[in-house]
Design a protein around this motif. Sequence first.
Motif, mmCIF file in Angstrom:
data_model
loop_
_atom_site.group_PDB
_atom_site.id
_atom_site.type_symbol
_atom_site.label_atom_id
_atom_site.label_comp_id
_atom_site.label_asym_id
_atom_site.label_seq_id
_atom_site.Cartn_x
_atom_site.Cartn_y
_atom_site.Cartn_z
ATOM 1 N N LYS A 1 36.292 -47.301 -55.610
ATOM 2 C CA LYS A 1 37.374 -46.860 -56.489
ATOM 3 C C LYS A 1 38.516 -46.259 -55.680
ATOM 4 O O LYS A 1 39.684 -46.341 -56.070
ATOM 5 N N MET A 2 38.188 -45.686 -54.540
ATOM 6 C CA MET A 2 39.204 -45.076 -53.683
ATOM 7 C C MET A 2 40.251 -46.116 -53.277
ATOM 8 O O MET A 2 41.444 -45.805 -53.215
ATOM 9 N N ASN A 3 39.819 -47.340 -53.028
ATOM 10 C CA ASN A 3 40.756 -48.398 -52.637
ATOM 11 C C ASN A 3 41.755 -48.705 -53.748
ATOM 12 O O ASN A 3 42.955 -48.832 -53.501
ATOM 13 N N SER A 4 41.266 -48.810 -54.982
ATOM 14 C CA SER A 4 42.183 -49.109 -56.088
ATOM 15 C C SER A 4 43.114 -47.925 -56.363
ATOM 16 O O SER A 4 44.277 -48.124 -56.708
ATOM 17 N N LEU A 5 42.606 -46.710 -56.179
ATOM 18 C CA LEU A 5 43.469 -45.539 -56.382
ATOM 19 C C LEU A 5 44.537 -45.436 -55.299
ATOM 20 O O LEU A 5 45.670 -45.019 -55.566
ATOM 21 N N GLN A 6 44.185 -45.834 -54.081
ATOM 22 C CA GLN A 6 45.174 -45.827 -53.006
ATOM 23 C C GLN A 6 46.266 -46.852 -53.302
ATOM 24 O O GLN A 6 47.456 -46.593 -53.109
ATOM 25 N N SER A 7 45.882 -47.999 -53.812
ATOM 26 C CA SER A 7 46.850 -49.028 -54.186
ATOM 27 C C SER A 7 47.756 -48.533 -55.313
ATOM 28 O O SER A 7 48.981 -48.717 -55.275
ATOM 29 N N ALA A 8 47.170 -47.898 -56.306
ATOM 30 C CA ALA A 8 47.953 -47.366 -57.435
ATOM 31 C C ALA A 8 48.916 -46.280 -56.967
ATOM 32 O O ALA A 8 50.064 -46.203 -57.436
ATOM 33 N N LEU A 9 48.474 -45.449 -56.036
ATOM 34 C CA LEU A 9 49.334 -44.395 -55.494
ATOM 35 C C LEU A 9 50.531 -45.006 -54.768
ATOM 36 O O LEU A 9 51.673 -44.594 -54.969
ATOM 37 N N PHE A 10 50.271 -46.008 -53.943
ATOM 38 C CA PHE A 10 51.350 -46.653 -53.208
ATOM 39 C C PHE A 10 52.342 -47.303 -54.170
ATOM 40 O O PHE A 10 53.555 -47.167 -54.031
ATOM 41 N N LYS A 11 51.805 -48.010 -55.162
ATOM 42 C CA LYS A 11 52.668 -48.688 -56.133
ATOM 43 C C LYS A 11 53.521 -47.684 -56.913
ATOM 44 O O LYS A 11 54.728 -47.897 -57.089
ATOM 45 N N ALA A 12 52.923 -46.596 -57.364
ATOM 46 C CA ALA A 12 53.674 -45.575 -58.111
ATOM 47 C C ALA A 12 54.733 -44.931 -57.234
ATOM 48 O O ALA A 12 55.862 -44.669 -57.684
ATOM 49 N N ASN A 13 54.406 -44.708 -55.982
ATOM 50 C CA ASN A 13 55.380 -44.113 -55.059
ATOM 51 C C ASN A 13 56.549 -45.054 -54.839
ATOM 52 O O ASN A 13 57.707 -44.635 -54.868
ATOM 53 N N GLN A 14 56.262 -46.334 -54.626
ATOM 54 C CA GLN A 14 57.329 -47.314 -54.387
ATOM 55 C C GLN A 14 58.204 -47.488 -55.622
ATOM 56 O O GLN A 14 59.435 -47.608 -55.507
ATOM 57 N N THR A 15 57.594 -47.489 -56.789
ATOM 58 C CA THR A 15 58.364 -47.598 -58.030
ATOM 59 C C THR A 15 59.301 -46.408 -58.170
ATOM 60 O O THR A 15 60.474 -46.545 -58.519
ATOM 61 N N PHE A 16 58.787 -45.233 -57.862
ATOM 62 C CA PHE A 16 59.588 -44.013 -57.965
ATOM 63 C C PHE A 16 60.732 -44.025 -56.953
ATOM 64 O O PHE A 16 61.879 -43.782 -57.295
ATOM 65 N N VAL A 17 60.428 -44.340 -55.708
ATOM 66 C CA VAL A 17 61.439 -44.316 -54.652
ATOM 67 C C VAL A 17 62.482 -45.413 -54.868
ATOM 68 O O VAL A 17 63.687 -45.170 -54.721
ATOM 69 N N ASN A 18 62.041 -46.593 -55.224
ATOM 70 C CA ASN A 18 62.977 -47.708 -55.407
ATOM 71 C C ASN A 18 63.672 -47.690 -56.766
ATOM 72 O O ASN A 18 64.687 -48.338 -56.942
ATOM 73 N N GLY A 19 63.113 -46.958 -57.692
ATOM 74 C CA GLY A 19 63.709 -46.890 -59.025
ATOM 75 C C GLY A 19 64.657 -45.713 -59.126
ATOM 76 O O GLY A 19 65.680 -45.639 -58.458
ATOM 77 N N LYS A 20 64.258 -44.765 -59.905
ATOM 78 C CA LYS A 20 65.113 -43.604 -60.167
ATOM 79 C C LYS A 20 64.753 -42.412 -59.283
ATOM 80 O O LYS A 20 65.188 -41.305 -59.524
ATOM 81 N N GLY A 21 63.919 -42.648 -58.284
ATOM 82 C CA GLY A 21 63.466 -41.551 -57.443
ATOM 83 C C GLY A 21 64.558 -40.833 -56.696
ATOM 84 O O GLY A 21 64.393 -39.699 -56.277
ATOM 85 N N THR A 22 65.693 -41.487 -56.541
ATOM 86 C CA THR A 22 66.793 -40.844 -55.825
ATOM 87 C C THR A 22 67.789 -40.207 -56.784
ATOM 88 O O THR A 22 68.787 -39.646 -56.364
ATOM 89 N N ALA A 23 67.500 -40.281 -58.077
ATOM 90 C CA ALA A 23 68.403 -39.677 -59.065
ATOM 91 C C ALA A 23 68.326 -38.157 -58.975
ATOM 92 O O ALA A 23 67.395 -37.598 -58.397
ATOM 93 N N ASP A 24 69.249 -37.518 -59.577
ATOM 94 C CA ASP A 24 69.295 -36.060 -59.609
ATOM 95 C C ASP A 24 68.142 -35.552 -60.469
ATOM 96 O O ASP A 24 68.066 -35.841 -61.663
ATOM 97 N N THR B 1 26.203 -44.577 -56.557
ATOM 98 C CA THR B 1 27.313 -43.721 -56.991
ATOM 99 C C THR B 1 28.316 -43.536 -55.864
ATOM 100 O O THR B 1 29.529 -43.610 -56.079
ATOM 101 N N LEU B 2 27.826 -43.307 -54.652
ATOM 102 C CA LEU B 2 28.710 -43.150 -53.500
ATOM 103 C C LEU B 2 29.474 -44.441 -53.224
ATOM 104 O O LEU B 2 30.692 -44.412 -53.003
ATOM 105 N N ASN B 3 28.795 -45.574 -53.253
ATOM 106 C CA ASN B 3 29.465 -46.854 -53.009
ATOM 107 C C ASN B 3 30.545 -47.125 -54.054
ATOM 108 O O ASN B 3 31.630 -47.607 -53.727
ATOM 109 N N THR B 4 30.255 -46.806 -55.302
ATOM 110 C CA THR B 4 31.229 -46.991 -56.381
ATOM 111 C C THR B 4 32.435 -46.081 -56.174
ATOM 112 O O THR B 4 33.583 -46.500 -56.360
ATOM 113 N N ALA B 5 32.178 -44.843 -55.799
ATOM 114 C CA ALA B 5 33.271 -43.888 -55.573
ATOM 115 C C ALA B 5 34.160 -44.340 -54.417
ATOM 116 O O ALA B 5 35.387 -44.224 -54.486
ATOM 117 N N LYS B 6 33.552 -44.879 -53.366
ATOM 118 C CA LYS B 6 34.338 -45.376 -52.231
ATOM 119 C C LYS B 6 35.160 -46.601 -52.624
ATOM 120 O O LYS B 6 36.307 -46.742 -52.201
#
Length: 185
Positions: free
Chosen positions: A84-107, A77-82
């Motif tokens: 999954k952390m890698n894929s969640l970190q990747s998803a977080l980075f991707k979502a952040n970049q999409t937001f910043v590069n997309g409409k993230g600077t909009a009003d 369970t611990l190994n699986t949770a660790k």
Amino acid sequence: TQAEKGTLITAVTASGTVSSGSSANITSSATGIVQEVYVKNGDTVSEGDSIALIKLDKSSQQQQTQAWASYLSAQNTLNTAKAKMNSLQSALFKANQTFVNGKGTADPDTDDPIYIQQRADWLQAEADYTNQENVIKQAEAALSSSWLSYSQLSPTITAPMSGVVSNLIITPGLTISGRDRKSVV
């Protein structure tokens, strides 16, 4: 007088005895017959040293096997949770970049659906990542708990801390039953 530069040498000496007032009972949840006792009263032991060996009865053998299975499950369970952390970190980075590069600077006061969606995706990815950190902490606690349960059913009784053995009450051939589950020293 005038102050001068120099080296001041002093020495402090003392004599005495340092002693520890702490003690710990040695306990086991295992049941069976004591085969060997490796120490006697007055012996000095280090944490983890073997104190005695028990030939486990069928009940303790079964409990020990179940405890080992629980430990392995907690480790997986611990190994699986660790992982999954890698894929969640990747998803977080991707979502952040999409937001910043997309409409993230909009009003942010606008009702732009792309802005709202990208911001929500980024915040959700961040929440998932943060939550996974807590999942890992919980899995680590479960692993530790399962290891302690397994250790309590070990046929080898070990010293919980360093010190001097006193009040030893086990001898080879002694039967330790379920109602005797208490400290052995």
